[in-house]
Design an enzyme around this catalytic site. Structure first.
Site, PDB file in Angstrom:
ATOM      1  CG  HIS A 116      -0.292   0.025   2.552  1.00  0.00           C
ATOM      2  ND1 HIS A 116       0.301   1.154   3.093  1.00  0.00           N
ATOM      3  CD2 HIS A 116      -0.145  -0.949   3.495  1.00  0.00           C
ATOM      4  CE1 HIS A 116       0.788   0.881   4.291  1.00  0.00           C
ATOM      5  NE2 HIS A 116       0.529  -0.393   4.556  1.00  0.00           N
ATOM      6  CB  CYS A 132       1.710  -3.376   5.229  1.00  0.00           C
ATOM      7  SG  CYS A 132       0.085  -4.015   5.701  1.00  0.00           S
TER       8      CYS A 132
END
Length: 297
Positions: A116, A132
């Site tokens: 992301h 992440c």
């Protein structure tokens, strides 16, 4: 009569079959996969057997936080809210940035681990996340628009090249394997104040090598980079607007190649005039030899 009808029917069937196969081939999705190497914090995007583009990323603060293995992209979300602190999607405070590519890692289904964007570009290239994979917002937008749901994502820690990692993990299709890398200089976008990403990092590195300080090589086109670009444009007879388009990029590349040639020439000149060698039984200095005779050493 029956024979003619039968032949016509066979020809028609063959035509329809060929059209179907052609249509299916044209709509068949591209073969894609992504490799993320935590050892160097880089993400490589492959399409149809070709290495298309490499990005700098941020991964977990500790080795165990970002999971390793083969996963799939199962969710694609534009402007995902940050539910933990009730920050809406698209908000400049949102640490998830503007694009979310969710992975089915560790038994999850795309809502826990993802590739992301983020609102802290200075963290890119470091070990900063809770698991992440972070990217620059502008670069994750490019990847989001290109990559398909279902694409394989391999996360690893390796000292191998992306090509070797891909081969070792059987990521190529049987008819793939060629590699074509898109360099920052090949990308036709313009860079200007506020731009972020690998292209900006290349720009800053090039300007620095040419003697124009950008106040760091961090992938963020801020005031220092803007001033360096304008100074370079003035010195080279360009409009000093701070925008790095095709014209400015070409001169940057030409100047960098010229500087590289000069550095190599200076190195070899310094090396050769000090070296006394024996050529055909005669001691001679390199500086007195022509290009063909220099091949003796």
């Amino acid at each position: 009569m029956f024979k003619r009808c039968f032949i016509f029917f066979l020809v028609l069937l063959l035509f329809l079959s060929t059209s179907f196969v052609r249509s299916f081939a044209e709509t068949e999705p591209a073969s894609q996969f992504i490799i993320i190497n935590k050892s160097i914090n880089r993400l490589a995007f492959y399409e149809d057997g070709k290495l298309v583009k490499v990005f700098k990323v941020a991964t977990g603060k500790s080795q165990d936080l970002t999971p390793e293995g083969k996963f799939k992209i199962v969710v694609k979300i534009v402007n995902r809210p940050y539910y933990k602190e009730n920050i809406p999607g698209g908000d400049s405070r949102n640490p998830l940035g503007n694009r979310w590519l969710g992975l089915n890692a560790r038994g999850t289904w795309g809502t826990t681990y993802a590739i992301h964007g983020n609102n802290n570009p200075s963290s890119i290239g470091t070990y900063a996340s809770h698991g992440c994979v972070r990217m620059y917002d502008e670069e994750v937008e490019w990847l989001f628009d290109r990559v398909q749901k279902g694409a394989t994502v391999l996360i690893t820690s390796s000292n191998q090249s992306f090509q070797d990692i891909a081969v070792a993990n059987h990521l190529f299709d049987a008819d793939s394997g060629s590699v074509v890398v898109t360099k920052p200089t090949d990308i036709p976008t313009s860079l200007q104040l506020g731009s972020v990403g690998s292209e900006v990092e290349w720009l800053q590195d090039t300007l620095t090598k040419l003697g124009y300080s950008t106040n760091g090589v961090d992938g963020y086109f801020a005031k220092g980079t803007d001033e360096a670009v304008k100074a370079f444009q003035i010195d080279n007879g360009l409009t000093a607007d701070g925008v790095v388009g095709a014209g400015t990029k070409k001169i940057l590349i030409d100047k960098l190649q010229e500087k590289t040639r000069e550095s190599l020439s200076a190195y070899f000149y310094t090396y050769t005039i000090k070296k006394n060698i024996n050529v055909l039984g005669e001691d001679r200095f390199d500086s007195s030899l022509n290009g063909v005779q220099k091949l003796y050493y």
